[in-house]
Design a protein around this motif. Sequence first.
Motif, PDB file in Angstrom:
ATOM      1  N   ALA A 279       0.837  -1.202   0.000  1.00 22.05           N
ATOM      2  CA  ALA A 279       0.000   0.000   0.000  1.00 22.05           C
ATOM      3  C   ALA A 279       0.870   1.249   0.000  1.00 22.05           C
ATOM      4  O   ALA A 279       1.692   1.443   0.904  1.00 22.05           O
ATOM      5  CB  ALA A 279      -0.910   0.005   1.221  1.00 22.05           C
ATOM      6  N   THR A 280       0.700   2.091  -1.007  1.00 22.57           N
ATOM      7  CA  THR A 280       1.565   3.260  -1.185  1.00 22.57           C
ATOM      8  C   THR A 280       0.738   4.531  -1.265  1.00 22.57           C
ATOM      9  O   THR A 280      -0.308   4.569  -1.916  1.00 22.57           O
ATOM     10  CB  THR A 280       2.412   3.124  -2.464  1.00 22.57           C
ATOM     11  OG1 THR A 280       3.209   1.936  -2.376  1.00 22.57           O
ATOM     12  CG2 THR A 280       3.327   4.325  -2.645  1.00 22.57           C
ATOM     13  N   THR A 281       1.230   5.571  -0.594  1.00 21.31           N
ATOM     14  CA  THR A 281       0.657   6.911  -0.682  1.00 21.31           C
ATOM     15  C   THR A 281       1.628   7.780  -1.458  1.00 21.31           C
ATOM     16  O   THR A 281       2.802   7.887  -1.094  1.00 21.31           O
ATOM     17  CB  THR A 281       0.446   7.515   0.720  1.00 21.31           C
ATOM     18  OG1 THR A 281      -0.329   6.615   1.504  1.00 21.31           O
ATOM     19  CG2 THR A 281      -0.254   8.861   0.622  1.00 21.31           C
ATOM     20  N   HIS A 282       1.150   8.401  -2.538  1.00 24.59           N
ATOM     21  CA  HIS A 282       1.993   9.254  -3.366  1.00 24.59           C
ATOM     22  C   HIS A 282       1.799  10.718  -2.977  1.00 24.59           C
ATOM     23  O   HIS A 282       0.649  11.185  -2.869  1.00 24.59           O
ATOM     24  CB  HIS A 282       1.650   9.086  -4.847  1.00 24.59           C
ATOM     25  CG  HIS A 282       1.722   7.672  -5.332  1.00 24.59           C
ATOM     26  ND1 HIS A 282       2.888   6.964  -5.354  1.00 24.59           N
ATOM     27  CD2 HIS A 282       0.755   6.833  -5.806  1.00 24.59           C
ATOM     28  CE1 HIS A 282       2.668   5.743  -5.828  1.00 24.59           C
ATOM     29  NE2 HIS A 282       1.372   5.645  -6.112  1.00 24.59           N
ATOM     30  N   LEU A 283       2.892  11.424  -2.775  1.00 22.43           N
ATOM     31  CA  LEU A 283       2.844  12.855  -2.480  1.00 22.43           C
ATOM     32  C   LEU A 283       3.340  13.634  -3.690  1.00 22.43           C
ATOM     33  O   LEU A 283       4.415  13.357  -4.219  1.00 22.43           O
ATOM     34  CB  LEU A 283       3.714  13.178  -1.262  1.00 22.43           C
ATOM     35  CG  LEU A 283       3.387  12.418   0.028  1.00 22.43           C
ATOM     36  CD1 LEU A 283       4.309  12.876   1.146  1.00 22.43           C
ATOM     37  CD2 LEU A 283       1.925  12.597   0.421  1.00 22.43           C
ATOM     38  N   ARG A 284       2.543  14.616  -4.109  1.00 24.82           N
ATOM     39  CA  ARG A 284       2.904  15.437  -5.266  1.00 24.82           C
ATOM     40  C   ARG A 284       2.928  16.912  -4.857  1.00 24.82           C
ATOM     41  O   ARG A 284       1.939  17.634  -5.020  1.00 24.82           O
ATOM     42  CB  ARG A 284       1.900  15.230  -6.399  1.00 24.82           C
ATOM     43  CG  ARG A 284       1.954  13.866  -7.060  1.00 24.82           C
ATOM     44  CD  ARG A 284       0.952  13.805  -8.202  1.00 24.82           C
ATOM     45  NE  ARG A 284       1.057  12.597  -8.989  1.00 24.82           N
ATOM     46  CZ  ARG A 284       0.306  12.326 -10.057  1.00 24.82           C
ATOM     47  NH1 ARG A 284      -0.620  13.205 -10.434  1.00 24.82           N
ATOM     48  NH2 ARG A 284       0.467  11.197 -10.735  1.00 24.82           N
ATOM     49  N   PRO A 285       4.043  17.380  -4.320  1.00 29.50           N
ATOM     50  CA  PRO A 285       4.115  18.783  -3.895  1.00 29.50           C
ATOM     51  C   PRO A 285       4.310  19.734  -5.063  1.00 29.50           C
ATOM     52  O   PRO A 285       4.905  19.391  -6.083  1.00 29.50           O
ATOM     53  CB  PRO A 285       5.344  18.800  -2.976  1.00 29.50           C
ATOM     54  CG  PRO A 285       6.213  17.708  -3.518  1.00 29.50           C
ATOM     55  CD  PRO A 285       5.265  16.635  -3.991  1.00 29.50           C
ATOM     56  N   THR A 286       3.808  20.948  -4.880  1.00 25.17           N
ATOM     57  CA  THR A 286       4.128  22.036  -5.786  1.00 25.17           C
ATOM     58  C   THR A 286       5.551  22.509  -5.458  1.00 25.17           C
ATOM     59  O   THR A 286       6.260  21.883  -4.664  1.00 25.17           O
ATOM     60  CB  THR A 286       3.107  23.187  -5.653  1.00 25.17           C
ATOM     61  OG1 THR A 286       3.339  24.137  -6.690  1.00 25.17           O
ATOM     62  CG2 THR A 286       3.174  23.863  -4.299  1.00 25.17           C
ATOM     63  N   PHE A 287       6.001  23.626  -6.048  1.00 26.28           N
ATOM     64  CA  PHE A 287       7.343  24.115  -5.750  1.00 26.28           C
ATOM     65  C   PHE A 287       7.501  24.399  -4.260  1.00 26.28           C
ATOM     66  O   PHE A 287       6.620  24.978  -3.616  1.00 26.28           O
ATOM     67  CB  PHE A 287       7.642  25.395  -6.534  1.00 26.28           C
ATOM     68  CG  PHE A 287       8.202  25.154  -7.911  1.00 26.28           C
ATOM     69  CD1 PHE A 287       9.142  24.171  -8.150  1.00 26.28           C
ATOM     70  CD2 PHE A 287       7.804  25.941  -8.981  1.00 26.28           C
ATOM     71  CE1 PHE A 287       9.669  23.957  -9.418  1.00 26.28           C
ATOM     72  CE2 PHE A 287       8.321  25.747 -10.248  1.00 26.28           C
ATOM     73  CZ  PHE A 287       9.255  24.751 -10.462  1.00 26.28           C
ATOM     74  N   PHE A 288       8.659  24.031  -3.731  1.00 19.63           N
ATOM     75  CA  PHE A 288       8.959  24.242  -2.325  1.00 19.63           C
ATOM     76  C   PHE A 288       9.142  25.730  -2.020  1.00 19.63           C
ATOM     77  O   PHE A 288       9.764  26.458  -2.796  1.00 19.63           O
ATOM     78  CB  PHE A 288      10.262  23.539  -1.939  1.00 19.63           C
ATOM     79  CG  PHE A 288      10.211  22.036  -1.910  1.00 19.63           C
ATOM     80  CD1 PHE A 288       9.249  21.320  -2.591  1.00 19.63           C
ATOM     81  CD2 PHE A 288      11.162  21.339  -1.179  1.00 19.63           C
ATOM     82  CE1 PHE A 288       9.230  19.932  -2.559  1.00 19.63           C
ATOM     83  CE2 PHE A 288      11.159  19.954  -1.131  1.00 19.63           C
ATOM     84  CZ  PHE A 288      10.200  19.245  -1.820  1.00 19.63           C
ATOM     85  N   ALA A 289       8.668  26.160  -0.857  1.00 19.11           N
ATOM     86  CA  ALA A 289       9.016  27.494  -0.353  1.00 19.11           C
ATOM     87  C   ALA A 289      10.515  27.611  -0.159  1.00 19.11           C
ATOM     88  O   ALA A 289      11.093  28.700  -0.260  1.00 19.11           O
ATOM     89  CB  ALA A 289       8.290  27.756   0.964  1.00 19.11           C
ATOM     90  N   ASP A 290      11.164  26.482   0.073  1.00 20.44           N
ATOM     91  CA  ASP A 290      12.609  26.457   0.326  1.00 20.44           C
ATOM     92  C   ASP A 290      13.424  26.979  -0.857  1.00 20.44           C
ATOM     93  O   ASP A 290      14.599  27.339  -0.681  1.00 20.44           O
ATOM     94  CB  ASP A 290      13.049  25.034   0.663  1.00 20.44           C
ATOM     95  CG  ASP A 290      12.283  24.449   1.839  1.00 20.44           C
ATOM     96  OD1 ASP A 290      11.038  24.385   1.748  1.00 20.44           O
ATOM     97  OD2 ASP A 290      12.906  24.044   2.831  1.00 20.44           O
TER      98      ASP A 290
END
Length: 297
Positions: free
Chosen positions: A134-145
Amino acid sequence: MSEAEFLVSGATGHTGGAAIDELLKMGRRVRAYVRSDGERAAALRARGVDIAVGDFTDIDRIRAAMEGIRSAYFLHPIAPGIIGATAYFAQAAKEAGVTAIVNMSQISARREAKSHAAQDHWVAERVFDWSGVATTHLRPTFFADWLVYPHLGKDIWARKKIEFPFGNGRHAPIASEDQGRVIAHILANPKGHEGKTYTLHGPVEMNHTEIAAAMSKVLGAKIEYAPTSIEEFKQNMEQVLKFPPFLVQHLVEVAQNYRDGIFAGTNDNVEKITGTPALSVPAFIEKYRHVFVGQGR
């Protein structure tokens, strides 16, 4: 090895390090998968983190690192090799009886992506899906960093300009520490997150003129957005920053993606998953003021 519950790859980086911070706050037992047992690994060990050394090219080392683990975080750099690394990681997890994986993907991951890295991330998501773990995929936008990375934050402060090729595109910058909290909470409590794909955004969508204005207000100095062309951006990465070709190709394509709106949007996924809202741009800049003006928080 100790009786760690969670394996975190990329443990000496931004999101992995933040995930470890949050897991330790929860009182959880953590194992870090690191490429070398150097100073940063020693610092983690001093905090009670178990250390496993290896990379993503050796399935036996990955399998050994998975022993006794119930949830694992996968992070691959923007570099060739992610599909093979994903297959090794997924197979090792399956052999070890790992029940949940959190996979760091990216918001531009899609079948038709022109960025080789973004397309590879999409294929890597599918490999995890096929694995049966079981996998959860994270798709972030551009980092504030991006605003505070060493070769960017100091340059922004020196020039009083943000020089990116993003036109009037918009996004809601997301801090790596907020992503780390999301990773930690899903690792610790994966029930209900299995098979989900979450886009991760900060709380307010902005263009770079608005980001510059927010920075100006916090730092007490006028900072402007001075948009460049994608070609100028490419030349700077190749000739000044000396980025590898694979990374240059990716960033050139995502610059166009950004202009086309693929990085836009906002949501409250960070707050829903962790119970705490994501940092706004002003709050993020205030927290990292020292990067710009040499002062403490």
